[in-house]
Design a protein around this motif. Structure first.
Motif, PDB file in Angstrom:
ATOM      1  N   HIS A 261       8.936  18.076  29.014  1.00  0.00           N
ATOM      2  CA  HIS A 261       9.230  16.698  28.602  1.00  0.00           C
ATOM      3  C   HIS A 261       8.058  16.093  27.841  1.00  0.00           C
ATOM      4  N   GLU A 262       6.842  16.320  28.337  1.00  0.00           N
ATOM      5  CA  GLU A 262       5.655  15.812  27.649  1.00  0.00           C
ATOM      6  C   GLU A 262       5.499  16.473  26.280  1.00  0.00           C
ATOM      7  N   ARG A 263       5.787  17.779  26.216  1.00  0.00           N
ATOM      8  CA  ARG A 263       5.703  18.476  24.934  1.00  0.00           C
ATOM      9  C   ARG A 263       6.692  17.897  23.932  1.00  0.00           C
ATOM     10  N   GLU A 264       7.892  17.588  24.389  1.00  0.00           N
ATOM     11  CA  GLU A 264       8.889  17.007  23.494  1.00  0.00           C
ATOM     12  C   GLU A 264       8.416  15.654  22.953  1.00  0.00           C
ATOM     13  N   LEU A 265       7.855  14.813  23.809  1.00  0.00           N
ATOM     14  CA  LEU A 265       7.370  13.507  23.361  1.00  0.00           C
ATOM     15  C   LEU A 265       6.236  13.652  22.346  1.00  0.00           C
ATOM     16  N   LEU A 266       5.362  14.619  22.569  1.00  0.00           N
ATOM     17  CA  LEU A 266       4.241  14.826  21.651  1.00  0.00           C
ATOM     18  C   LEU A 266       4.714  15.385  20.312  1.00  0.00           C
ATOM     19  N   TYR A 267       5.679  16.312  20.344  1.00  0.00           N
ATOM     20  CA  TYR A 267       6.247  16.808  19.083  1.00  0.00           C
ATOM     21  C   TYR A 267       6.919  15.676  18.311  1.00  0.00           C
ATOM     22  N   LEU A 268       7.658  14.830  19.019  1.00  0.00           N
ATOM     23  CA  LEU A 268       8.313  13.690  18.363  1.00  0.00           C
ATOM     24  C   LEU A 268       7.288  12.748  17.765  1.00  0.00           C
ATOM     25  N   ARG A 269       6.189  12.538  18.468  1.00  0.00           N
ATOM     26  CA  ARG A 269       5.131  11.686  17.948  1.00  0.00           C
ATOM     27  C   ARG A 269       4.553  12.271  16.666  1.00  0.00           C
TER      28      ARG A 269
END
Length: 430
Positions: free
Chosen positions: A308-316
């Protein structure tokens, strides 16, 4: 979910952060405008007064007349107090009059949303008007401001009084222009994705006195630890050391002048300092650099074990990367850096595609693979990923077409066939 995905700030947290604030500032060079305008429209019903300042709005009284005319279309009879002050009233009187008219509206909550406020002069009259308006706003009213330019005054005094919330800076790792402090360092914001622009204390640096100071400025910002020899090799490889030194110091002085022109204390602010053989960032200036934020997000995505954290960082990272680095500058160092960042952007898209595939969100995964192919059309793993998504969606003909396109490209450019792994995926369609 859209607001949280795009901005990292949900409507609920927006409501909490703006509760009790007199002013909501939407920071320039962010994508908050449309997100939160939609929030106001949905949440306020009839309590939103929206006014977009037209080009050539003129002086204070002139644009207030335009505001009155437009407000009276949706709220007949609005602005009697303000109308009476426009003839010969001072700026303070007009600000107080508009606040009184907002308080007279028959709504529990009122937001006056001023869009593209930078189209009027940000002069002393403007500051007096805004200070009077904010000071006299009734408890039920808020002022929301969107502007492509956000000057230091009159907002900072209200920030220090905790009357203002600034949206659009949630991901900053550095100090901010509108941080509540008694003494603020000059703020330098640099945006290198796209054509590239720099903002000193809220005002864009529009003139560089030539391409060389601008290019050296972006080189310094993108290379925080660099030697004089490296600089000379990049910019003046054919000049003697003496001539290159002279040109370098003249160019560096022009950069200092451009940065310092927007700082009101009359001091000179160097972008870099020379220390132990290297040019390093000056501690007298606080920097924000979009490329640094992008790289930080990508580094975090690669290091975390939490999906989940990886997804948020990729989106950022994907959100920050708005266009290729300093496009269309054609200097060798820029093109090398552009290709590096483009490859990282492709990795962010591929990473999102794989995460969505793991979630069995085949359509979303396919969308990210398609975007990645525009950045790295030579990558076989991306073509294969797109094929697999087509198969998962039951679109076998599209999967076969994807294979054919990749096969033709390989034959044309390298004279080889796709790998056995990709051919095996094609064989599943038979």
């Amino acid at each position: 979910m859209l607001a949280h995905t795009v901005t990292g700030l949900s409507f609920e947290s927006f409501r909490a952060s703006s509760e009790g604030k007199k002013v909501i500032l939407l920071y320039p060079w962010t994508n908050h405008r449309n997100i939160f305008l939609s929030y106001f429209l949905n949440d306020l019903d009839e309590g939103l007064l929206y006014y977009r300042l037209p080009q050539g709005s003129g002086g204070l009284a002139n644009w207030l007349r335009g505001l009155l005319d437009e407000m009276r279309v949706v709220s007949p009879g609005f602005g009697q107090t303000l109308a009476g002050s426009l003839t010969d009233g001072a700026a303070v009187e007009m600000g107080a009059a508009l606040a009184a008219d907002l308080g007279a509206l028959d709504q529990d909550r009122v937001v006056l949303y001023l869009d593209e406020l930078d189209r009027i002069p940000q002069d002393e009259e403007f500051r007096q008007f805004m200070n009077a308006l904010i000071a006299r706003l009734p408890a039920k009213a808020q002022l929301a401001v969107n502007s492509r330019l956000l000057t230091y005054d009159p907002w900072i005094s209200w920030v220090n009084r905790d009357e203002v919330v600034v949206l659009g800076t949630e991901h900053r790792s550095s100090n901010l222009l509108f941080t509540r402090e008694s003494s603020l360092k000059p703020q330098l914001e640099v945006y290198a994705f796209g054509r590239g622009h720099a903002v000193s204390n809220g005002r864009e640096i529009s003139s560089w006195d030539g391409a060389l100071p601008r290019n050296l400025f972006f080189y310094f910002v993108d290379n925080p630890l660099v030697t004089r020899d490296q600089i000379f090799e990049i910019f003046w490889p054919k000049l003697s050391i003496r001539d290159a030194t002279n040109v370098f110091h003249v160019t560096k002085r022009k950069i200092t002048e451009r940065i310092s022109a927007y700082v009101d204390d009359g001091k000179n602010y160097e972008l870099t300092n020379y220390s132990t053989g290297f040019y390093v960032p000056s501690e007298k200036i606080v920097r924000h650099y979009d490329v640094a934020d992008f790289e930080q997000a990508m580094e975090g995505a690669l290091l975390t074990n939490d999906a989940h954290e990886r997804e948020l960082l990729y989106l950022r990272a994907i959100e920050i990367y708005k266009a290729p680095f300093l496009h269309p500058v054609k200097l060798p160092w820029v093109e090398v850096r552009r290709n590096q960042l483009k490859a990282m952007y492709a990795e962010a898209l591929i990473g999102m595609a794989r995460l969505k595939s793991d979630q069995e969100a085949w359509d979303e995964a396919l969308g990210y693979y398609a975007r990645a192919l525009k950045e790295a059309p030579h990558r076989e793993d991306i073509h294969r990923g797109a094929m697999q998504m087509y198969i998962n969606l039951g679109r076998n003909a599209d999967a076969q077409q994807q294979y054919v396109l990749f096969e033709r490209m390989l034959k044309r450019k390298l004279g080889v066939k796709p790998s056995r792994e990709t051919q095996a995926l094609l064989a599943q369609l038979a």
